[in-house]
Design a protein around this motif. Structure first.
Motif, PDB file in Angstrom:
ATOM      1  N   ASP A  48       0.816  -1.221   0.000  1.00 18.65           N
ATOM      2  CA  ASP A  48       0.000   0.000   0.000  1.00 18.65           C
ATOM      3  C   ASP A  48       0.844   1.264   0.000  1.00 18.65           C
ATOM      4  OD1 ASP A  48       1.055  -0.087   2.528  1.00 18.65           O
ATOM      5  OD2 ASP A  48      -0.861  -0.133   3.590  1.00 18.65           O
ATOM      6  N   GLY A  49       2.153   1.124  -0.096  1.00 17.10           N
ATOM      7  CA  GLY A  49       3.036   2.283  -0.134  1.00 17.10           C
ATOM      8  C   GLY A  49       3.456   2.808   1.216  1.00 17.10           C
ATOM      9  N   SER A  50       2.932   2.212   2.312  1.00 12.25           N
ATOM     10  CA  SER A  50       3.290   2.720   3.637  1.00 12.25           C
ATOM     11  C   SER A  50       3.531   1.616   4.666  1.00 12.25           C
ATOM     12  CB  SER A  50       2.181   3.652   4.163  1.00 12.25           C
ATOM     13  OG  SER A  50       0.953   2.948   4.283  1.00 12.25           O
ATOM     14  N   ASP A  51       3.119   0.393   4.380  1.00 16.76           N
ATOM     15  CA  ASP A  51       3.318  -0.689   5.331  1.00 16.76           C
ATOM     16  C   ASP A  51       4.819  -0.975   5.485  1.00 16.76           C
ATOM     17  OD1 ASP A  51       2.632  -2.550   7.167  1.00 16.76           O
ATOM     18  OD2 ASP A  51       1.784  -4.007   5.756  1.00 16.76           O
ATOM     19  N   ILE A  52       5.210  -1.424   6.676  1.00 13.56           N
ATOM     20  CA  ILE A  52       6.633  -1.602   6.992  1.00 13.56           C
ATOM     21  C   ILE A  52       6.887  -2.998   7.551  1.00 13.56           C
ATOM     22  CG2 ILE A  52       8.515  -0.850   8.504  1.00 13.56           C
ATOM     23  CD1 ILE A  52       7.491   1.964   8.272  1.00 13.56           C
ATOM     24  N   ALA A  53       7.951  -3.601   7.085  1.00 14.70           N
ATOM     25  CA  ALA A  53       8.476  -4.843   7.668  1.00 14.70           C
ATOM     26  C   ALA A  53       9.801  -4.538   8.339  1.00 14.70           C
ATOM     27  CB  ALA A  53       8.669  -5.904   6.584  1.00 14.70           C
ATOM     28  N   PHE A  54      10.127  -5.260   9.401  1.00 10.76           N
ATOM     29  CA  PHE A  54      11.430  -5.051  10.033  1.00 10.76           C
ATOM     30  C   PHE A  54      12.190  -6.370  10.090  1.00 10.76           C
ATOM     31  CE2 PHE A  54       8.481  -5.705  13.581  1.00 10.76           C
ATOM     32  CZ  PHE A  54       9.138  -6.635  14.370  1.00 10.76           C
ATOM     33  N   PHE A  55      13.513  -6.242  10.096  1.00 16.96           N
ATOM     34  CA  PHE A  55      14.413  -7.388  10.065  1.00 16.96           C
ATOM     35  C   PHE A  55      15.348  -7.305  11.267  1.00 16.96           C
ATOM     36  CE2 PHE A  55      12.946  -6.801   5.814  1.00 16.96           C
ATOM     37  CZ  PHE A  55      12.971  -8.049   5.185  1.00 16.96           C
ATOM     38  N   ASP A  56      15.400  -8.370  12.044  1.00 13.70           N
ATOM     39  CA  ASP A  56      16.348  -8.461  13.162  1.00 13.70           C
ATOM     40  C   ASP A  56      17.625  -9.136  12.672  1.00 13.70           C
ATOM     41  OD1 ASP A  56      14.714  -7.262  15.011  1.00 13.70           O
ATOM     42  OD2 ASP A  56      13.856  -9.145  15.730  1.00 13.70           O
ATOM     43  N   VAL A  57      18.763  -8.511  12.921  1.00 15.30           N
ATOM     44  CA  VAL A  57      20.055  -9.092  12.558  1.00 15.30           C
ATOM     45  C   VAL A  57      20.805  -9.432  13.844  1.00 15.30           C
ATOM     46  CG1 VAL A  57      21.165  -6.815  12.372  1.00 15.30           C
ATOM     47  CG2 VAL A  57      22.179  -8.811  11.233  1.00 15.30           C
ATOM     48  N   GLU A  58      21.349 -10.643  13.906  1.00 18.03           N
ATOM     49  CA  GLU A  58      22.062 -11.108  15.091  1.00 18.03           C
ATOM     50  C   GLU A  58      23.396 -11.727  14.691  1.00 18.03           C
ATOM     51  OE1 GLU A  58      19.071 -13.147  18.011  1.00 18.03           O
ATOM     52  OE2 GLU A  58      18.367 -13.524  15.953  1.00 18.03           O
ATOM     53  N   ALA A  59      24.377 -11.565  15.567  1.00 22.85           N
ATOM     54  CA  ALA A  59      25.661 -12.253  15.412  1.00 22.85           C
ATOM     55  C   ALA A  59      25.616 -13.494  16.296  1.00 22.85           C
ATOM     56  CB  ALA A  59      26.810 -11.349  15.830  1.00 22.85           C
ATOM     57  N   VAL A  60      25.756 -14.680  15.696  1.00 23.31           N
ATOM     58  CA  VAL A  60      25.594 -15.930  16.438  1.00 23.31           C
ATOM     59  C   VAL A  60      26.856 -16.788  16.340  1.00 23.31           C
ATOM     60  CG1 VAL A  60      23.101 -15.922  16.092  1.00 23.31           C
ATOM     61  CG2 VAL A  60      24.567 -17.072  14.424  1.00 23.31           C
ATOM     62  N   ASP A  61      26.979 -17.740  17.283  1.00 23.74           N
ATOM     63  CA  ASP A  61      28.113 -18.654  17.260  1.00 23.74           C
ATOM     64  C   ASP A  61      27.765 -19.893  16.441  1.00 23.74           C
ATOM     65  OD1 ASP A  61      26.404 -20.127  18.839  1.00 23.74           O
ATOM     66  OD2 ASP A  61      27.701 -20.161  20.612  1.00 23.74           O
ATOM     67  N   ALA A  62      28.615 -20.895  16.479  1.00 23.89           N
ATOM     68  CA  ALA A  62      28.408 -22.093  15.674  1.00 23.89           C
ATOM     69  C   ALA A  62      27.161 -22.867  16.085  1.00 23.89           C
ATOM     70  CB  ALA A  62      29.642 -22.994  15.769  1.00 23.89           C
ATOM     71  N   GLN A  63      26.691 -22.670  17.316  1.00 27.09           N
ATOM     72  CA  GLN A  63      25.498 -23.356  17.800  1.00 27.09           C
ATOM     73  C   GLN A  63      24.227 -22.538  17.595  1.00 27.09           C
ATOM     74  OE1 GLN A  63      25.999 -26.476  18.713  1.00 27.09           O
ATOM     75  NE2 GLN A  63      28.199 -26.125  18.418  1.00 27.09           N
ATOM     76  N   GLY A  64      24.366 -21.363  16.994  1.00 25.25           N
ATOM     77  CA  GLY A  64      23.198 -20.510  16.767  1.00 25.25           C
ATOM     78  C   GLY A  64      22.822 -19.640  17.935  1.00 25.25           C
ATOM     79  N   CYS A  65      23.703 -19.536  18.947  1.00 27.66           N
ATOM     80  CA  CYS A  65      23.438 -18.681  20.109  1.00 27.66           C
ATOM     81  C   CYS A  65      23.979 -17.282  19.848  1.00 27.66           C
ATOM     82  CB  CYS A  65      24.105 -19.260  21.360  1.00 27.66           C
ATOM     83  SG  CYS A  65      23.508 -20.894  21.814  1.00 27.66           S
ATOM     84  N   ARG A  66      23.196 -16.287  20.194  1.00 28.18           N
ATOM     85  CA  ARG A  66      23.637 -14.904  19.990  1.00 28.18           C
ATOM     86  C   ARG A  66      24.838 -14.588  20.855  1.00 28.18           C
ATOM     87  NH1 ARG A  66      19.721 -10.244  21.838  1.00 28.18           N
ATOM     88  NH2 ARG A  66      18.286 -11.364  20.438  1.00 28.18           N
TER      89      ARG A  66
END
Length: 228
Positions: free
Chosen positions: A120-138
């Motif tokens: 609609d020209g105004s709706d917004i999505a947001f993206f979380d970016v994380e740095a994780v280790d080999a096990q997927g833990c932040r």
């Protein structure tokens, strides 16, 4: 002329000094007895030292855990840490925690309203970016620059770093405690909006969200805004 005489001083006997009114209520606790024929017992000072944990009373829960690295050792190893709780020699609980390793990759997660992203020209999505280790833990101590490459029918709005002037509306942000967030605005054209995140020394990450067509009649619509 007669000699001026001083009034006689009041003299008291015993261990309690007299108050101005003649009573002994001003005497300190040390100078008077608390009971007839008794004296205040002298205080005792303990000189013993405790070299280990104080024993608990029988039946009380006890806990044990692996000892932490010695102070000044300068080394720390990742792994699983646990605690053991026992009652009457029976283990009642063994909770554990796993320490986070060195950050090796980025993780990117897209979020939209429950109805999805509207074109609609105004709706917004947001993206979380994380740095994780080999096990997927932040990794909670990671702080470094992350660059973003958006594609598709949308507009990248960037993110924000508190206390860092000029950090808004940029194509990059710094992680703080291993995480940050950026935003993408939908256009009037429906389609897929991929986003790629890169950071030096870490494996890149990508995430995608899709905007759905939003129809109007004479620039009007009967659909309520997302979340209402």
């Amino acid at each position: 002329m007669g000699r001026h005489r001083q009034p006689p001083h009041r003299v008291t006997t015993g261990s309690a000094p007299a108050c101005p009114d003649g009573s002994t209520r001003c005497a300190s606790p040390r100078s008077r007895s608390t009971r007839s024929g008794s004296r205040r017992a002298p205080s005792r000072t303990s000189t013993s030292s405790v070299t280990g944990p104080t024993p608990l009373a029988p039946g009380r829960p006890r806990t044990s855990w692996p000892p932490p690295p010695s102070a000044g050792s300068g080394s720390w190893s990742t792994g699983r840490r646990w605690a053991r709780a026992a009652r009457r020699a029976r283990t009642s609980s063994t909770p554990s925690r796993t320490t986070t390793g060195t950050a090796t990759a980025l993780r990117l997660t897209a979020h939209t309203a429950p109805e999805g992203l509207r074109a609609d020209g105004s709706d917004i999505a947001f993206f979380d970016v994380e740095a994780v280790d080999a096990q997927g833990c932040r990794m909670p101590t990671h702080q470094a620059r992350v660059d973003f490459t958006p594609t598709g029918p949308g507009r990248f709005l960037g993110g924000f770093n508190p206390g860092k002037p000029g950090s808004v509306h940029k194509s990059y942000v710094d992680t703080e405690a291993g995480v940050n967030r950026v935003f993408v605005s939908a256009s009037r054209t429906a389609g897929t909006l991929p986003l790629r995140a890169t950071s030096s020394g870490l494996t890149a990450a990508s995430a995608t969200t899709t905007s759905a067509a939003f129809t109007t009649t004479g620039a009007l619509t009967t659909r309520m805004p997302a979340g209402c």
